[in-house]
Design a protein around this motif. Structure first.
Motif, PDB file in Angstrom:
ATOM      1  N   UNK A  71      -7.750  -4.226   5.427  1.00  0.00           N
ATOM      2  CA  UNK A  71      -8.781  -3.203   5.240  1.00  0.00           C
ATOM      3  C   UNK A  71      -8.727  -2.609   3.844  1.00  0.00           C
ATOM      4  N   UNK A  72      -7.522  -2.550   3.262  1.00  0.00           N
ATOM      5  CA  UNK A  72      -7.397  -2.052   1.889  1.00  0.00           C
ATOM      6  C   UNK A  72      -8.100  -2.993   0.916  1.00  0.00           C
ATOM      7  N   UNK A  73      -7.915  -4.302   1.117  1.00  0.00           N
ATOM      8  CA  UNK A  73      -8.614  -5.280   0.271  1.00  0.00           C
ATOM      9  C   UNK A  73     -10.121  -5.134   0.443  1.00  0.00           C
ATOM     10  N   UNK A  74     -10.560  -4.908   1.684  1.00  0.00           N
ATOM     11  CA  UNK A  74     -11.979  -4.688   1.919  1.00  0.00           C
ATOM     12  C   UNK A  74     -12.507  -3.468   1.183  1.00  0.00           C
ATOM     13  N   UNK A  75     -11.673  -2.426   1.110  1.00  0.00           N
ATOM     14  CA  UNK A  75     -12.063  -1.233   0.376  1.00  0.00           C
ATOM     15  C   UNK A  75     -12.217  -1.500  -1.113  1.00  0.00           C
ATOM     16  N   UNK A  76     -11.314  -2.312  -1.664  1.00  0.00           N
ATOM     17  CA  UNK A  76     -11.409  -2.668  -3.091  1.00  0.00           C
ATOM     18  C   UNK A  76     -12.695  -3.454  -3.345  1.00  0.00           C
TER      19      UNK A  76
ATOM     20  N   UNK B   3     -13.700   0.834  -4.103  1.00  0.00           N
ATOM     21  CA  UNK B   3     -12.485   1.603  -4.397  1.00  0.00           C
ATOM     22  C   UNK B   3     -11.576   0.792  -5.312  1.00  0.00           C
ATOM     23  N   UNK B   4     -10.765   1.477  -6.105  1.00  0.00           N
ATOM     24  CA  UNK B   4      -9.875   0.811  -7.055  1.00  0.00           C
ATOM     25  C   UNK B   4      -8.419   1.083  -6.707  1.00  0.00           C
ATOM     26  N   UNK B   5      -7.565   0.050  -6.735  1.00  0.00           N
ATOM     27  CA  UNK B   5      -6.126   0.280  -6.564  1.00  0.00           C
ATOM     28  C   UNK B   5      -5.534   0.888  -7.831  1.00  0.00           C
TER      29      UNK B   5
END
Length: 513
Positions: free
Chosen positions: A49-54, A58-60
């Motif tokens: 889900x974090x990759x999906x957010x990027x 969204x930016x890491x």
């Protein structure tokens, strides 16, 4: 710690962030390589889900941003090279990559064996059995399912071994389980296994007596955990500062007292439920401290600062005035049970949780007021290899029903956390700031599980410690059940309240039991 060490730690936390392509290009690069979000998430140490957010905008930040930028740059280079090559049609009688192939790729990623797994445009001979394979791992054509590889090998005609190559025998081949080793592969049997070796040695030393071997392993859990930490830190990007200068707020106020840091341990019970009987399930959150090892930890010595700004590239402890919490009837206060009003010192996970809940997405409280901080340049992946090694050993112990190894692994990570403060049992690591941060991360993780239960329509009844969540409702649709770190197991089931009925002429009363 020298001044030069402090300067190095400061520079490590002050690096400029690498640029990233636009969000829509990030997804196109990944999909162009037929790589799933799960695969990318695994190699970067984040969730899908974090990759999906990027990929949504969204930016890491920090070290994971550099890794993600490296992946995207490599993906762009690989796709450009593929466009320059002439396309080849699949041989007659073969099928293009299907949804089943994609599922196999994601399954391989979930098992931890995927490193640059790609679907091939046309089947190529497997490096293990020689039969056509539809995927390649780190550039080598290979069946992702060992059973498929064994079947393919069994179908091959027997052939004599070539002179000078004793490793090639007649008949079916036994598949070789491979794991990534940098940009190459190596046999899984060649991978060091200090935890398994320690268990085997203890059994041999105590002549197969499981109880004595287990007791011996538990006694050496702390030094063994430190040795494993050292092994997993080899080649690491940052050197751990094991004995930095510590501010007074992190020092015990008396011999048997505590320091000034508030960890926000929850101890909450719902005061009221609707009328009637309610079946409550007490859920046990597996591996709470193990999961909490993935948190933003300060790399070097903590430095003092004042002001209300929060720098997400740094981590430490903060003096804040917490916001008012108006949802005590349905959800616990993120600060836990605190009677004294006014400012208090909290950890990075607690502050980040409060800031998250004050964001427009949640809108549950006002932002906390930050007065001063002790922080250092930080990374979320400082203990990641250590955590993964313990998690893999835990999973293996559960799969093999090896309770001795399971108890040994649990002792390693629980004692590692509890003894890195002012303890006579661990002189190798003195990081009370890390101890507080890891504990608080476990509490923050539990709070977010309580919120997830509430958000999915369950009634949260009780939240306790690091791993206990009581709910009513169909919880299996919200949390997966099992013994894995990402799963929960049932600790208890009980009933609160009683059923009432209305009987004409009798009035309301308890139902017959």
């Amino acid at each position: 710690m020298t001044d030069f060490d402090a300067i190095d730690a400061l520079l490590a936390g002050a690096r400029q962030e690498v640029p990233l392509p636009p969000a829509e290009e990030r997804r196109a690069l990944r999909e162009g390589l037929n790589v799933s979000r799960t695969q990318v998430a695994q190699v970067l140490g984040v969730s899908p889900s974090t990759v999906g957010g990027w990929e949504s905008g969204r930016d890491p930040s920090g070290e994971v941003r550099e890794k993600y930028a490296y992946f995207l740059d490599g993906a762009r280079t690989k796709l450009e090279a593929q466009r320059e090559e002439p396309a080849s049609a699949p041989p007659a009688g073969t099928c293009a990559a299907s949804d089943t192939d994609d599922s196999a790729s994601e399954a391989a990623a979930d098992e931890g064996g995927a490193d640059e797994v790609e679907a091939l445009p046309a089947p190529e001979p497997c490096v293990l059995c020689g039969s056509p394979a539809r995927h390649q791992v780190a550039g080598f054509p290979q069946h992702l399912d060992p059973a498929e590889c064994r079947t393919a090998a069994a179908d091959q005609p027997k052939r004599p071994a070539r002179p000078g190559n004793p490793s090639e025998s007649t008949g079916p081949h036994t598949p070789v389980k491979v794991v990534p080793a940098g940009r190459r592969l190596r046999a899984a049997s060649d991978t060091p296994d200090p935890i398994g070796e320690a268990v085997a040695a203890a059994l041999a030393q105590h002549e197969g007596d499981v109880d004595e071997a287990t007791a011996a392993l538990l006694k050496r859990a702390i030094p063994d955990a430190m040795a494993l930490l050292d092994a997993t830190r080899k080649g690491g990007r940052y050197d751990i500062v094991a004995h930095p200068w510590i501010p007074d707020i992190l020092r015990k106020q008396s011999a048997r007292g505590s320091d000034q840091i508030w960890e926000a341990r929850p101890k909450w019970a719902r005061e009221e439920l609707p009328p009637g009987a309610h079946e409550v399930t007490a859920l046990d959150i597996n591996g709470a401290y193990l999961s909490a090892l993935k948190t933003h930890l300060p790399i070097g010595q903590l430095e003092h600062s004042t002001g209300g700004d929060h720098d997400r590239r740094r981590a430490g402890v903060h003096l804040i005035t917490p916001p008012a919490w108006e949802h005590e009837a349905i959800l616990p206060n993120p600060l836990g049970n605190r009677d004294e009003p006014g400012p208090l010192w909290v950890t990075e996970p607690t502050l980040r949780l409060l800031l998250r809940l004050s964001s427009p997405k949640y809108g549950l409280c006002d932002p906390p007021e930050i007065h001063e901080s002790f922080t250092s340049g930080a990374t979320e992946g400082l203990l990641e290899k250590f955590r993964v090694a313990l998690k893999d050993a835990r999973d293996r112990a559960i799969a093999d029903e090896d309770e001795m190894m399971l108890e040994y692994v649990k002792a390693m990570y629980s004692k590692f956390v509890s003894t890195m403060g002012e303890s006579n049992y661990n002189r190798e690591l003195y990081r009370p700031d890390w101890m507080h941060l890891i504990r608080s991360q476990a509490f923050a993780n539990l709070w977010m599980k309580a919120y997830k239960a509430y958000d999915e329509g369950l009634t949260v009844v009780r939240v306790m410690g690091t791993d206990e969540l009581h709910v009513t409702g169909e919880w299996r649709g919200v949390f997966p059940e099992g013994r894995g770190v990402a799963e929960v197991k049932v600790k208890d089931v009980y009933t609160v309240g009683h059923v009432t009925r209305t009987d004409p002429g009798q009035g309301a009363g308890p139902a017959p039991g």
